[in-house]
Design a protein around this motif. Structure first.
Motif, PDB file in Angstrom:
ATOM      1  N   UNK A  24     -22.423  27.100 -22.979  1.00  0.00           N
ATOM      2  CA  UNK A  24     -21.429  27.590 -21.922  1.00  0.00           C
ATOM      3  C   UNK A  24     -19.857  27.702 -22.371  1.00  0.00           C
ATOM      4  N   UNK A  25     -19.737  27.621 -23.869  1.00  0.00           N
ATOM      5  CA  UNK A  25     -18.470  27.487 -24.322  1.00  0.00           C
ATOM      6  C   UNK A  25     -17.992  28.866 -24.314  1.00  0.00           C
ATOM      7  N   UNK A  26     -19.093  29.856 -24.336  1.00  0.00           N
ATOM      8  CA  UNK A  26     -18.511  31.278 -24.429  1.00  0.00           C
ATOM      9  C   UNK A  26     -19.513  31.991 -23.226  1.00  0.00           C
ATOM     10  N   UNK A  48     -13.655  33.967 -30.930  1.00  0.00           N
ATOM     11  CA  UNK A  48     -12.524  33.664 -31.925  1.00  0.00           C
ATOM     12  C   UNK A  48     -11.649  32.602 -31.018  1.00  0.00           C
ATOM     13  N   UNK A  49     -11.487  33.114 -29.562  1.00  0.00           N
ATOM     14  CA  UNK A  49     -10.780  31.810 -28.593  1.00  0.00           C
ATOM     15  C   UNK A  49     -11.449  30.397 -28.970  1.00  0.00           C
ATOM     16  N   UNK A  50     -12.841  30.380 -28.742  1.00  0.00           N
ATOM     17  CA  UNK A  50     -13.491  29.207 -29.004  1.00  0.00           C
ATOM     18  C   UNK A  50     -13.062  28.575 -30.353  1.00  0.00           C
ATOM     19  N   UNK A  51     -13.411  29.236 -31.352  1.00  0.00           N
ATOM     20  CA  UNK A  51     -13.205  28.639 -32.575  1.00  0.00           C
ATOM     21  C   UNK A  51     -11.880  28.167 -32.762  1.00  0.00           C
ATOM     22  N   UNK A  52     -10.712  28.874 -32.611  1.00  0.00           N
ATOM     23  CA  UNK A  52      -9.386  28.672 -32.487  1.00  0.00           C
ATOM     24  C   UNK A  52      -8.949  27.362 -32.032  1.00  0.00           C
TER      25      UNK A  52
END
Length: 142
Positions: A24-26, A48-52
């Motif tokens: 559920x991170x994305x 991109x948001x999750x990785x950053x």
């Protein structure tokens, strides 16, 4: 865009992308008739948001909370914004600490040869050394 392309685009293992979706991170990724993930621009932004944010130190739990809030039918924008604000505050504190360490390293490098020369010449002893912890630009804020 398929999983392999997304993996290459963001330099993330496919397993990590699948994990982010599973926990559920994305939000869930749309699938084609054969069950293959089809990533849209919205999905790419989430990855991109999750990785950053992970690189910046945001916990998996906070990312899950942020993504879960985004999928809520309630007005949760304030709660989402607060998660981001809390992370920004934490990053700013880490940056200050890192900058103080950087300044200390620069100072030590700039004065290193002079200090060694003075010590070797007998012009400096333990009592003559700088009290680094008292210098205002190196003090650790408590």
């Amino acid at each position: 865009m398929n999983s392999k392309e997304v993996s290459q685009l963001f330099d993330l293992p496919i397993d990590t992308i699948r994990y982010y979706e599973r926990v559920g991170v994305i939000p869930p990724i749309t699938r084609d008739k054969n069950g293959y993930r089809i990533f849209e621009k919205r999905d790419l932004n989430w990855i991109f948001l999750a990785k950053s944010l992970r690189k910046a130190g945001l916990s998996i739990e906070s990312l899950i909370e942020f993504a879960t809030l985004a999928q809520s039918k309630n007005d949760v924008r304030d709660a989402q914004k607060q998660i981001l604000q809390d992370q920004l505050t934490e990053i700013n504190a880490k940056l200050e600490e890192t900058m103080r360490a950087r300044d200390l390293l620069e100072y030590k490098i700039q004065t290193f040869d002079d200090h060694v020369a003075k010590i070797n010449a007998g012009e400096m002893n333990d009592d003559d050394m700088d009290e680094l912890w008292t210098m205002k630009h190196f003090k650790i804020k408590q």
